[in-house]
Design a protein around this motif. Structure first.
Motif, PDB file in Angstrom:
ATOM      1  N   ARG A   9      40.312   5.280 -28.792  1.00 19.31           N
ATOM      2  CA  ARG A   9      41.122   4.855 -27.657  1.00 19.31           C
ATOM      3  C   ARG A   9      40.238   4.110 -26.661  1.00 19.31           C
ATOM      4  O   ARG A   9      39.168   4.587 -26.295  1.00 19.31           O
ATOM      5  N   ASP A  14      44.197   0.050 -25.317  1.00 14.35           N
ATOM      6  CA  ASP A  14      45.354   0.930 -25.515  1.00 14.35           C
ATOM      7  C   ASP A  14      46.034   1.263 -24.188  1.00 14.35           C
ATOM      8  O   ASP A  14      47.265   1.357 -24.119  1.00 14.35           O
ATOM      9  N   ASP A  15      45.238   1.439 -23.141  1.00 13.19           N
ATOM     10  CA  ASP A  15      45.805   1.720 -21.819  1.00 13.19           C
ATOM     11  C   ASP A  15      46.658   0.550 -21.327  1.00 13.19           C
ATOM     12  O   ASP A  15      47.731   0.757 -20.754  1.00 13.19           O
ATOM     13  N   ILE A  24      48.283  -1.647 -23.144  1.00  5.22           N
ATOM     14  CA  ILE A  24      49.532  -1.639 -23.913  1.00  5.22           C
ATOM     15  C   ILE A  24      50.485  -0.582 -23.360  1.00  5.22           C
ATOM     16  O   ILE A  24      51.672  -0.838 -23.178  1.00  5.22           O
ATOM     17  N   ASP A  25      49.972   0.610 -23.062  1.00  4.42           N
ATOM     18  CA  ASP A  25      50.809   1.667 -22.485  1.00  4.42           C
ATOM     19  C   ASP A  25      51.378   1.260 -21.127  1.00  4.42           C
ATOM     20  O   ASP A  25      52.552   1.509 -20.837  1.00  4.42           O
ATOM     21  N   ILE A  26      50.553   0.634 -20.293  1.00  2.00           N
ATOM     22  CA  ILE A  26      51.010   0.214 -18.963  1.00  2.00           C
ATOM     23  C   ILE A  26      52.161  -0.783 -19.089  1.00  2.00           C
ATOM     24  O   ILE A  26      53.192  -0.662 -18.433  1.00  2.00           O
ATOM     25  N   ASN A  31      54.117  -1.307 -21.752  1.00  2.00           N
ATOM     26  CA  ASN A  31      55.273  -0.665 -22.396  1.00  2.00           C
ATOM     27  C   ASN A  31      56.056   0.188 -21.418  1.00  2.00           C
ATOM     28  O   ASN A  31      57.280   0.192 -21.437  1.00  2.00           O
ATOM     29  N   ASN A  32      55.360   0.914 -20.548  1.00  2.16           N
ATOM     30  CA  ASN A  32      56.046   1.729 -19.548  1.00  2.16           C
ATOM     31  C   ASN A  32      56.798   0.866 -18.542  1.00  2.16           C
ATOM     32  O   ASN A  32      57.881   1.231 -18.106  1.00  2.16           O
ATOM     33  N   LYS A  77      60.005  -0.261 -20.220  1.00  2.00           N
ATOM     34  CA  LYS A  77      60.952   0.851 -20.310  1.00  2.00           C
ATOM     35  C   LYS A  77      61.651   1.079 -18.966  1.00  2.00           C
ATOM     36  O   LYS A  77      62.846   1.321 -18.911  1.00  2.00           O
TER      37      LYS A  77
END
Length: 113
Positions: A93, A97-98, A100-102, A104-105, A108
C-alpha cells in the motif's frame, strides 16, 4: 480546473506547492524532490512536465485525461524511483492507493447527493 478533491490531494503534504494557477500548477514531490508542472491544454487534456533538479528545464513526461491521472502518474513515478528503478516484487500500500480511495470516496458522495 481543480475540484475540491484535487486540491485536497495536492495540498495534503505529499507535495510542496510551488505555484497554483487557474490553468497550471507546479508541485514538488517531498519524496524524490522532483518538480512537476500540470497544465491544461486547449482541448481539455492535461500535460505533465517534469524535471529532476531545480536547475534543469522541464521535459515532457506524458499527456493525461485528468488531474487525478497526473497525480497518480507522479506518485507511481516516485515509487519507481524510490525502489531504485526496479520492478516491484509484491504489491504494498502506497500513497497511490490513498489517492484512488480519496477520489473514489468523493465520487460516491456526489452520487449519494
Amino acid at each position: 480546473m481543480y475540484t475540491s478533491t484535487d486540491l485536497f490531494v495536492i495540498q495534503n503534504g505529499y507535495f510542496t506547492v510551488i505555484k497554483l494557477g487557474i490553468d497550471c500548477c507546479e508541485i514538488k514531490s517531498n519524496n524524490t524532490r522532483h518538480t512537476w508542472r500540470i497544465s491544461q491544454s486547449t482541448d481539455g487534456y492535461f500535460i505533465l512536465l517534469h524535471k529532476h533538479r531545480d536547475k534543469d528545464k522541464f521535459h515532457f513526461h506524458r499527456g493525461c485525461i485528468s488531474i487525478e491521472d497526473c497525480l497518480l502518474e507522479i506518485v507511481g513515478h516516485d515509487d519507481y524511483q524510490l525502489r531504485g528503478r526496479k520492478p516491484e516484487r509484491y504489491k504494498r500500500r502506497t500513497y497511490f492507493d490513498d489517492i484512488i480511495d480519496i477520489y473514489n470516496n468523493s465520487v460516491k458522495q456526489v452520487a449519494l447527493n
